[in-house]
Design a protein around this motif. Structure first.
Motif, short mmCIF file in Angstrom:
data_model
loop_
_atom_site.label_atom_id
_atom_site.label_comp_id
_atom_site.label_asym_id
_atom_site.label_seq_id
_atom_site.Cartn_x
_atom_site.Cartn_y
_atom_site.Cartn_z
N ALA A 5 0.77 -0.98 0.00
CA ALA A 5 -0.12 -0.06 -0.02
C ALA A 5 0.85 1.28 0.11
O ALA A 5 0.57 2.29 -0.67
N ALA A 6 2.16 1.19 0.73
CA ALA A 6 2.69 2.28 0.82
C ALA A 6 3.70 2.52 -0.39
O ALA A 6 4.21 3.64 -0.82
N SER A 7 4.20 1.05 -0.83
CA SER A 7 4.71 1.27 -2.15
C SER A 7 4.14 1.81 -3.34
O SER A 7 4.76 2.52 -4.12
N ARG A 8 2.63 1.58 -3.27
CA ARG A 8 1.95 2.17 -4.51
C ARG A 8 2.01 3.62 -4.46
O ARG A 8 2.09 4.28 -5.30
N GLN A 9 2.06 4.24 -3.11
CA GLN A 9 1.86 5.80 -3.00
C GLN A 9 3.13 6.09 -3.51
O GLN A 9 3.39 7.10 -4.03
N ALA A 10 4.29 5.33 -2.90
CA ALA A 10 5.69 5.86 -3.12
C ALA A 10 6.02 5.85 -4.69
O ALA A 10 6.50 6.60 -5.51
N LEU A 11 5.31 4.64 -5.35
CA LEU A 11 5.79 4.50 -6.73
C LEU A 11 5.07 5.68 -7.84
O LEU A 11 5.59 6.42 -8.55
N GLU A 12 3.88 6.03 -7.17
CA GLU A 12 2.83 7.00 -7.79
C GLU A 12 3.66 8.48 -7.54
O GLU A 12 3.87 9.16 -8.66
N MET A 13 4.33 8.64 -6.26
CA MET A 13 5.02 10.12 -6.27
C MET A 13 6.34 9.89 -7.07
O MET A 13 6.60 10.83 -7.52
N LEU A 14 6.99 8.94 -7.11
CA LEU A 14 8.54 8.84 -7.63
C LEU A 14 8.25 8.96 -9.28
O LEU A 14 8.94 9.66 -9.90
N SER A 15 7.05 8.29 -9.78
CA SER A 15 6.97 8.23 -11.15
C SER A 15 6.68 9.60 -11.53
O SER A 15 7.18 10.12 -12.79
N GLU A 16 5.83 10.30 -11.08
CA GLU A 16 5.41 11.70 -10.96
C GLU A 16 6.69 12.61 -10.96
O GLU A 16 7.16 13.57 -11.96
N LYS A 17 7.42 12.37 -10.02
CA LYS A 17 8.79 13.04 -9.94
C LYS A 17 9.73 12.76 -10.99
O LYS A 17 10.57 13.72 -11.51
N ILE A 18 10.02 11.61 -11.37
CA ILE A 18 10.82 11.27 -12.61
C ILE A 18 10.40 11.94 -13.67
O ILE A 18 11.26 12.35 -14.70
N TRP A 19 9.00 11.68 -14.06
CA TRP A 19 8.58 12.45 -15.43
C TRP A 19 8.74 13.94 -15.36
O TRP A 19 9.38 14.49 -16.38
N LYS A 20 8.56 14.73 -14.27
CA LYS A 20 9.01 16.07 -14.11
C LYS A 20 10.61 16.27 -14.19
O LYS A 20 10.84 17.29 -14.98
N TRP A 21 11.22 15.56 -13.60
CA TRP A 21 12.73 15.56 -13.99
C TRP A 21 13.29 15.36 -15.43
O TRP A 21 13.85 16.20 -15.84
N LEU A 22 12.65 14.59 -16.07
CA LEU A 22 12.79 14.27 -17.23
C LEU A 22 12.41 15.64 -17.98
O LEU A 22 13.12 15.93 -19.04
N ALA A 23 11.23 16.25 -17.79
CA ALA A 23 10.92 17.42 -18.74
C ALA A 23 11.59 18.33 -18.32
O ALA A 23 11.87 19.23 -19.28
N SER A 24 12.46 18.49 -17.05
CA SER A 24 13.29 19.60 -16.96
C SER A 24 14.37 19.51 -17.46
O SER A 24 15.27 20.52 -17.92
N HIS A 25 14.70 18.16 -18.43
CA HIS A 25 15.78 18.18 -19.05
C HIS A 25 15.33 17.92 -20.55
O HIS A 25 16.19 17.65 -21.44
N GLU A 26 14.13 18.55 -20.70
CA GLU A 26 13.48 18.62 -22.14
C GLU A 26 13.28 17.29 -22.70
O GLU A 26 13.28 16.96 -24.00
N HIS A 27 12.87 16.29 -21.80
CA HIS A 27 12.49 14.88 -22.47
C HIS A 27 11.33 14.39 -21.72
O HIS A 27 11.14 13.18 -21.50
N GLY A 28 10.45 15.30 -21.63
CA GLY A 28 9.12 14.99 -20.77
C GLY A 28 7.91 14.32 -21.71
O GLY A 28 7.18 13.96 -21.18
N GLU A 29 8.29 14.19 -23.05
CA GLU A 29 7.19 13.65 -23.94
C GLU A 29 7.35 12.28 -23.76
O GLU A 29 8.09 11.49 -24.18
N ILE A 30 6.21 11.40 -23.48
CA ILE A 30 6.11 10.33 -23.29
C ILE A 30 4.74 9.72 -23.98
O ILE A 30 3.71 10.56 -23.66
N SER A 31 4.75 8.36 -24.20
CA SER A 31 3.09 8.01 -24.85
C SER A 31 2.64 6.91 -23.84
O SER A 31 3.50 6.13 -23.33
N ILE A 32 1.30 7.13 -23.52
CA ILE A 32 0.82 6.28 -22.44
C ILE A 32 -0.50 5.99 -22.98
O ILE A 32 -1.25 6.69 -23.70
#
Length: 758
Positions: free
Chosen positions: A638-665
């Protein structure tokens, strides 16, 4: 808690000062009626525990309070005259400003600074100096008066003495020439009648000539009496014609059958009598001329009658003149002109002319008397002017006498009269000597104090414009780039304004308090305070409920700026907050060892607050590790799901700060949220595809995501990660090894620096 820190660090509590309550009284517990001074300890650079000594100058900017930010945000609504409170409010300097404002502009009223009594004594001594000078110079004054008097006498007659001039003027006791002239001029001078022998004879002759002319005309008219009757008849006939008559006025015969026209006959007859009319006009003029001559003669004789003096005139002359007709008619004067014999006893022309000669002789004497009178008037006026000048001169002499006597009296009585004033002057000199340095010191002190107050905003703001602008823009990271600041100019004096420029129009400079919303003004206030804390390198920043002063839209930007930024890495941050979510979000960004949470709850009846410091961390990764170590796999997932949601959003934002934020879902439905596994897979795919993106975080993230995504989707672990854990009876246990792999992978990702641009 915060007031205890404030007292320990500053030695006072601003809230108590603003309410004018002594600190010990303000901090005394109402129920226990006791106050124990708080003690504060700190760890120094050597790791030793030391006591903190209160120092307001050093620790003033450690505190960022909700009330202070609230007050700053409302500055824009205040009148322009109170805008000077902006910096004082933000930096907590209101008390100092009030302190400065309570000083009077001058304390001269309480001091003895001028020698008022000395001036009075000096003025009196000056007057005394004048008195002495008057006495010393009296000889010159007397000589000047004598010179003026001699000049005045000489102006009347050369060589005449002033005393002799007084005799000429005279006095009631000894009358002089002035009184003599006054008596002469008071007598009424005789009138000039103006009758002359030639004038009377001329008037009489004129009357006789006019009378003779009238008689001549009358004679001519008598010879033409019959013609005069015809003229009147002809005139009457012509007047009848003017009425439009068509019959003869005598026989009533129509004019067209009459033997002769009477109107034509009358016109012809009048034309023949034109000479008669002219003669009648001349007679009328002669009558008017005779009447005028008769009146002139009567007037001359009336003047003669009124001018006879005494009883020396013949009785017949007086009788004739008394009997003059009021309205003379006819030739009443005929016997005077010789045209008829003089009746017995009647006045003759010669007698009248003799009376006129006597009057004419008197007129000569009257004219001479009048000429003498004019000379006397001139002389009298001159003597009157001299008399006035003498009176003025005598007054000046008497004034000099009086002034000399008064001056001598004042000199003799000065010290006695001014004894008290002389004592007061001596004391006044001592008072001025004592108070003058006080005034100089006070004036200099007030000047320095006001100068310090005016320069204080610039001192407080020095060097923080750039940092404050950067913090403000980071707080408002979600705003359009054009709405972020390109320049920030903080006031350098108490009367200055905060000017800003936006990136959209960097050339335009505007008043920040006019254009920013209240929420943005609060962000600006917080940015300024934090910039000041950074500038002075304060070791501690206390957010006293400050987060609750910021609207919800800006909290994320503030949280990320403060807790995900190297600027505050060396500061200890103490945050009090009513928002559990905000505290939870903070803990996601900090390692568990760097964060300590205390819970303050209200008392349970004993008036002692309940404080807990053993709260478990709200960090999702830490919670997952704690649950896994307790073999609580369901809670760990349960905590891992919340952590993964938080970290995935954080990683995506980090990629966007390096101009690599475009992904396909892939989405399962329109408007649906992407599944967590799909999001992680899209991020992993993006990382693998970035062949030219070389970053230390990249291989660690790929390895961690591959291990998590390596667990098959149908596995119960991913079912829990995708959907969350719910209460289900008789459910199979989770694979502990897989749960451990997930937690370890999350821990590896959580240790990475995934801040923007890192």
């Amino acid at each position: 808690m915060c007031e205890g820190l404030e007292y320990a660090l500053l030695g006072s509590v601003e809230e108590a000062d603003s309410k004018r309550i002594e600190a010990n009284t303000y901090l005394t517990n109402t129920h226990a009626n006791a106050f124990v001074r708080p003690t504060l300890k700190a760890t120094d650079h050597q790791g030793q525990e030391v006591d903190v000594v209160a120092n307001a100058d050093m620790f003033r900017f450690c505190f960022i309070e909700k009330n202070r930010i609230d007050a700053f945000s409302r500055i824009a609504a205040r009148p322009a005259a109170r805008r000077t409170e902006l910096i004082a409010t933000l930096f907590g300097m209101e008390k100092f400003n009030d302190f400065v404002g309570n000083f009077n502009e001058s304390m001269d009223a309480q001091l003895t600074l001028s020698s008022g009594r000395q001036l009075i004594l000096a003025a009196r001594r000056t007057a005394l100096t004048g008195d002495q000078a008057l006495i010393d110079g009296q000889a010159a004054q007397w000589e000047r008066l004598a010179t003026e008097e001699a000049a005045l006498a000489a102006s009347h007659k050369e060589g005449l003495a002033y005393s002799e001039l007084a005799g000429v003027i005279g006095s009631p006791e000894a009358p002089g020439r002035l009184q003599e002239l006054t008596t002469i001029l008071d007598a009424v001078p005789p009138n000039v009648v103006g009758l002359t022998r030639e004038g009377l004879v001329g008037v009489l002759t004129k009357a006789a000539d006019d009378y003779a002319e009238l008689a001549k005309i009358d004679g001519q008219l008598d010879a033409l009496v019959r013609q005069v009757s015809f003229k009147e008849l002809f005139t009457a006939v012509l007047q009848l014609q003017e009425g439009g008559a068509d019959h003869c006025p005598a026989c009533d015969t129509p004019l067209h059958v009459a033997a002769s026209n009477p109107f034509d006959k009358a016109s012809a007859g009048l034309k023949d009598l034109e000479g008669l009319g002219k003669l009648q006009d001349e007679r009328k003029s002669a009558i008017d001329g005779l009447a005028a001559s008769s009146r002139d003669l009567r007037g001359q004789l009336s003047i003669l009658s009124g001018s006879l003096v005494g009883e020396s005139e013949p009785a017949n002359v007086i009788a004739f003149l008394d009997a003059l007709p009021p309205e003379p008619r006819g030739a009443w004067w005929a016997h005077l002109s010789g045209d008829s014999a003089t009746p017995e006893g009647q006045a003759t022309l010669e007698q009248l002319l003799l009376a006129v000669d006597a009057i004419e002789a008197r007129d000569v004497a009257s004219r001479q008397a009048r000429e003498e009178r004019e000379a006397n008037i001139v002389e009298r006026n001159e003597l009157i002017a001299l008399s006035a000048s003498m009176q003025a001169q005598d007054a000046k002499r008497q004034k000099l006498v009086d002034d000399l006597m008064a001056a001598a009296g004042r000199i003799a009585a000065f010290d006695v009269t001014n004894a008290d004033l002389i004592v007061e002057v001596a004391q006044e000199a001592l008072d001025v000597e004592r108070d003058s340095p006080i005034k100089a010191a006070y004036d200099r002190f007030l000047t320095l104090l006001k100068s310090y107050k005016n320069l204080l905003p610039g001192t407080l703001m020095a060097g923080i414009n750039g940092t404050a602008m950067e913090l403000y823009n980071e707080f408002n990271a979600g705003d359009l780039d054009d709405d972020k600041l390109s320049a920030l100019s903080l006031p350098e004096t108490g009367t200055g304004k905060v000017f800003i420029s936006f990136r959209g129009k960097p050339e335009i400079r505007v008043d920040a308090l006019h254009v920013l919303s209240e929420g943005h003004v609060r962000c600006l206030g917080l940015a300024i305070l934090l910039a000041k804390a950074i500038a002075i390198q304060t070791p501690l920043v206390v957010f006293d409920d400050a987060i609750n002063a910021i609207d919800h839209d800006h909290r994320r930007g503030i949280r990320e700026t403060i807790f995900e930024n190297d600027r505050f890495g060396q500061m200890q941050l103490l945050v009090t907050c009513h928002s559990n979510e905000f505290i939870k979000d903070i803990q996601q960004q900090l390692p568990a060892a760097d964060c300590k949470v205390y819970l303050f709850r209200r008392h349970s009846g004993d008036y002692q607050p309940r404080i807990r410091g053993d709260l478990p961390s709200l960090n999702y990764v830490a919670k997952a590790r704690e649950a896994r170590d307790s073999l609580q796999n369901r809670d760990a997932l349960a905590a891992s799901r919340q952590a993964l949601e938080m970290l995935s959003e954080k990683i995506w934002k980090w990629l966007a700060s390096h101009e690599h934020g475009e992904i396909s879902i892939q989405l399962s439905r329109v408007g649906g949220e992407p599944g967590l596994r799909n999001l992680c897979a899209a991020i992993l795919k993006k990382l693998r595809s970035l062949a030219t993106f070389d970053h230390p975080n990249k291989p660690i993230l790929i390895n961690a995501l591959e291990r998590i995504l390596g667990i098959p989707a149908p596995n119960s672990v991913w079912v829990a990660l995708n959907k969350g854990t719910h209460e289900e009876a008789d459910r199979d246990d989770f694979d502990g090894n897989l749960v451990e792999d997930v937690v370890v992978a999350l821990e590896e990702m959580a240790r990475l620096d995934l801040r923007d641009g890192r």
